[in-house]
Design an enzyme around this catalytic site. Structure first.
Site, short mmCIF file in Angstrom:
data_model
loop_
_atom_site.label_atom_id
_atom_site.label_comp_id
_atom_site.label_asym_id
_atom_site.label_seq_id
_atom_site.Cartn_x
_atom_site.Cartn_y
_atom_site.Cartn_z
N ALA A 102 -4.98 7.24 -4.37
CA ALA A 102 -3.45 6.80 -4.74
C ALA A 102 -3.66 5.22 -4.58
CB ALA A 102 -2.50 7.18 -3.80
N THR A 161 0.82 -1.16 0.00
CA THR A 161 0.05 -0.05 0.05
C THR A 161 0.78 1.26 0.05
OG1 THR A 161 -2.09 1.11 1.01
CG2 THR A 161 -0.20 0.29 2.49
N ASN A 162 0.34 2.48 0.29
CA ASN A 162 1.12 3.73 0.43
C ASN A 162 0.38 4.36 1.59
OD1 ASN A 162 -0.91 5.30 -0.77
ND2 ASN A 162 -0.74 3.95 -2.35
N ALA A 163 0.99 5.54 1.67
CA ALA A 163 0.39 6.45 3.11
C ALA A 163 -0.46 7.34 2.79
CB ALA A 163 1.61 7.03 3.74
N SER A 164 -1.29 7.23 1.83
CA SER A 164 -2.27 8.24 1.49
C SER A 164 -3.23 8.10 2.63
CB SER A 164 -3.09 7.75 0.09
OG SER A 164 -4.40 8.44 -0.05
#
Lengths: 208, 208
Positions: A89, A22-25
């Protein structure tokens, strides 16, 4: 007054029942854009990946987990809207195969085969018709060039360019480029103020 | 009265400046255990990965991002404590090399080389001395056998066994096994109630 679809948050791509990419959005920019759009009198439909942020209660909200799920939800909703702000994102790689059980540690390195997920904005561009689309690009090098490449590939009317420092932060620093590559907005400040400025540009240039 | 170190939350292992591997650990069980320990009159030091949950203001709290950072913080703090509850879900694989720039999509699959991160509990077991340790095991198959293997490898006094459905949920279903493999607690309910029951067992069996 328009009906606006806003995608927001990250997506998750699981390797097994526990681990995922995942990502930190954080969904904060999505929440701020929804607030700004509501304040301008627009109707807002949101499709969001898992976030802790509170979206305005006035929006119609659909939660999704993976990039595929986000695309499916958008393909259903976008045709009924006037425009789209794609601030999500989505995770853009996924495991070629998801392990049904937790991958067991053996002490050895593992090789993970990743394939690209579907490009949600590029897919939605195919059914765009006379709707408008605003995309976001998070770039760490050759930023203007890459943002314009994305604008063209995703057939967006505006592309909003920012850096990874905006992720999960309260403030942001961004530029909005139009189809001619002109910077129509350059802003540094809170996500709430940035969202209001972006909505002003959308109202002025894209809503007829 | 004891001084208890509680590790909590997930960790993140970045592939590049944007994308990372993680899991859905919310820190809620860590927060509940901290509350329960404070209610029993203990002093609590927490080391936590990124979560949105609110920890009790009475705890001494250190934030970390990666598994290596979590170990470093614990190696500093654990020797000054009487015991440790390791409820964190550290990411146990990391990219062999972190790309300094956002990995560019090319349309082609990519192979990612992952190596195991350090085993925090096993490392802390080496400096355990006469301290007690309670570990958590999240298993999807051969659950008792694997939990006991972990208890032995990490030299824990108790291991708390639960399934992936506990992650990011308000309720939990868990069993506590002791060094002899006996189930000393079996509980289904809220994380707050589960935490109080676990603290009761710790008070009764581990605190002298």
């Amino acid at each position: 007054m328009a009906r606006i679809l806003i995608t927001s948050g990250p997506t998750r791509e699981y390797l097994d029942p526990v681990r995922y990419l995942t990502n930190a959005s954080s969904g904060r920019m999505g929440a701020a854009l929804a607030e700004a759009a509501l304040a301008e009198g627009h109707e807002v439909v949101m499709v969001s990946g898992p976030v802790e942020v509170q979206y305005p209660p006035e929006v119609s909200l659909q939660w999704v987990l993976t990039t595929d799920e986000m695309l499916l939800a958008c393909e259903e909703i976008f045709p009924k809207c006037d425009g789209l702000i794609g601030v999500a994102a989505p995770c853009d790689y996924k495991a070629e195969a998801i392990s049904p059980h937790k991958i067991r540690k053996t002490g050895q390195p593992i090789q993970l085969d990743l394939v690209e997920t579907v490009d949600i904005m590029a897919e939605l561009a195919k059914i765009k018709g006379d709707r408008w689309m605003v995309g976001f690009a998070l770039e760490t090098e050759d930023t203007h060039f890459r943002a314009m490449t994305k604008l063209q590939k995703k057939n967006c009317d505006f592309i909003v360019l920012n850096g990874p420092e905006a992720m999960h932060a309260h403030d942001t620093s961004l530029e909005v480029l139009n189809h001619q590559g002109e910077v129509v907005l350059k802003f540094t400040g809170t996500k709430e103020a940035a969202a209001r400025r972006i909505l002003e540009r959308i109202n002025q240039d894209l809503l007829r």
